[in-house]
Design an enzyme around this catalytic site. Structure first.
Site, short mmCIF file in Angstrom:
data_model
loop_
_atom_site.label_atom_id
_atom_site.label_comp_id
_atom_site.label_asym_id
_atom_site.label_seq_id
_atom_site.Cartn_x
_atom_site.Cartn_y
_atom_site.Cartn_z
CE1 TYR A 25 -3.39 -2.85 0.63
CE2 TYR A 25 -4.61 -0.79 0.57
CZ TYR A 25 -4.57 -2.16 0.48
OH TYR A 25 -5.74 -2.86 0.23
CG ASP B 75 -14.11 -7.09 1.02
OD1 ASP B 75 -13.91 -6.24 1.92
OD2 ASP B 75 -14.52 -6.78 -0.12
CG ASP C 121 -8.31 -4.84 0.91
OD1 ASP C 121 -9.27 -4.31 1.47
OD2 ASP C 121 -8.21 -4.92 -0.34
CE LYS D 167 1.72 -18.20 -1.72
NZ LYS D 167 0.93 -19.46 -1.71
CG ASP E 183 -2.14 -20.58 -0.17
OD1 ASP E 183 -1.63 -20.50 0.97
OD2 ASP E 183 -1.59 -21.18 -1.11
#
Ligand code: NAD
Ligand code: IPM
Ligand code: MN
Length: 355
Positions: free
Chosen positions: A141, A253, A249, A192, A225
């Site tokens: 970001y 959701d 982020d 990750k 994942d």
């Protein structure tokens, strides 16, 4: 925060689209719960958003951050307008405030308040009650990078992923401290690191270090994942999740949908030593703007988080109780299966928190 606090100065930024619709209702609830609980509120609205930007070219005016710092908290609606496709104004206002006020914790609870809202089969309220802490000032970001040979067949686009020891350490520590304070026994860090062998190697090393300071909290690592899969398979296994800005982020959701949809998810952008900003997780949903159909509960539950953060625990708890009542009685907007308008939901909540 001191328990003796009797009032609060709060900055309101409705922003764009349904941000304006939902913040109107959140303000109603704030005023009502404030009046009922004897909290002296001073509210000031700021018209920062697309309209002002298109008219004046100014997104976040000079001096705005200094002014924000004089408030106890900020309540934001949402930003985003199809007339500004690159979201320049939103980057300045939203990310500018997150970075400028060093709001390094993005606190996003994922809590099932009414079992009928969960899209997973047979889940009860107790099966979904976790908190996601998203790093909020770094990662992908930061806007570092560039485009070389733009528009040619040889063009190169680089977007840097910035991870600092300080940044990684403070969000992890915040997660562990939260767990300790709230009696949570499980914390999962998701990264990750199998592919991002520099940035997320740092996350791995700092996580190992910090977790040893909190032996009472069971620390676990999952690749992001695998974590998304587990959030669907068995969300009840999680209590606290800490992750980087980009992954946070995305999974918030996902978490929002598990609790009933984007319309009901709330968040806090926290600087533990300064002014923090609260906002629903959702965006400006332009196609719903001004139609009276946006769900204001995400914004109203953001008021709950704001009041709790400022030490007004009773007022905050009252909001949650009344939100649950509205859900149980089906007094909701259509995204949650009801037929109430945005303002009818706001009226119901504000009437009942004041009762
Ligand atoms: P969005 O969250 O605005 O909407 C996605 C969908 O979720 C909507 O079409 C709607 O079906 C549902 N939804 C969201 N909020 C709702 C509510 N309160 N009530 C009922 N349904 C709701 O995401 P988007 O469409 O991807 O983005 C629209 C704009 O908002 C873009 O400009 C985006 O960049 C911006 N955005 C801003 C923020 C923010 O200000 N924090 C967050 C996300 C997206
Ligand atoms: C959110 C939003 C923002 C983000 C966008 C609008 C910059 O999606 O608050 O989740 O990515 O943080
Ligand atoms: Mn988002």
């Amino acid at each position: 925060m001191s328990e003796k606090k009797t009032g609060a100065r709060i900055a309101l930024i409705p922003g764009d689209g349904i941000g304006i619709d939902v913040l109107r209702e959140a303000e109603k609830v704030l005023r009502s719960v404030g009046a009922a609980g004897g909290i002296a509120l001073e509210l000031k609205s700021f018209d920062y958003g697309a309209e002002r930007f298109l008219k004046t070219g100014v997104s976040l005016p000079e001096g705005a951050l200094e002014e924000f710092r004089t408030f106890d908290a900020i309540l934001l609606g949402a930003l985003g307008d199809p007339r500004i496709p690159d979201m320049r104004h939103a980057a300045d206002i939203l990310l500018g405030t997150r970075f400028g006020l060093d709001l390094y914790v993005n606190h996003r609870p994922v809590k099932l308040l009414a079992e009928n809202l969960c899209p997973l089969k047979g889940r009860k309220e107790k099966d979904l009650n976790l908190v996601i802490f998203r790093e909020n000032t770094e990662g992908l970001y930061v806007g570092m990078g560039g485009i070389f040979k733009r528009g040619t067949p040889d063009e190169i686009a680089i977007q840097e992923d910035v991870n600092t020891r300080k940044g990684v350490e403070r969000i992890l520590r915040y997660g562990f401290e939260f767990a300790r304070k709230k009696g949570k026994t499980k914390l999962t860090m998701a990264d990750k690191s199998n592919v991002l062998t520099y940035g997320h190697d740092l996350w791995q090393r700092v996580f190992t270090e910090i977790s040893s300071e909190y032996p009472e909290v069971e620390s676990r690592h999952l690749y992001i994942d695998a974590l998304t899969m587990q959030m669907i398979k068995n969300p009840g296994q999680f209590e606290v999740i800490v992750t980087c800005n980009m992954f946070g982020d995305i999974i918030t959701d996902l978490g929002a949908q598990l609790q009933g949809g984007l319309g009901i998810a709330a968040s806090g952008n926290i600087n533990p030593e300064g002014t923090s900003m609260f906002e629903p997780v959702h965006g400006s949903a332009p196609k719903y703007a001004g139609k009276g159909i946006a769900n204001p509960l995400g914004a109203i539950l953001s008021v709950q988080m704001l009041l709790d953060h400022l030490g007004f625990a009773d007022a905050a708890a009252r909001i949650e109780q009344v939100v649950i009542k509205s859900l149980k009685e089906g007094k909701t907007t259509r995204d949650l299966g009801g037929n109430y308008s945005t303002s009818q939901v706001g009226d119901f909540i504000s009437r009942n928190v004041g009762a």
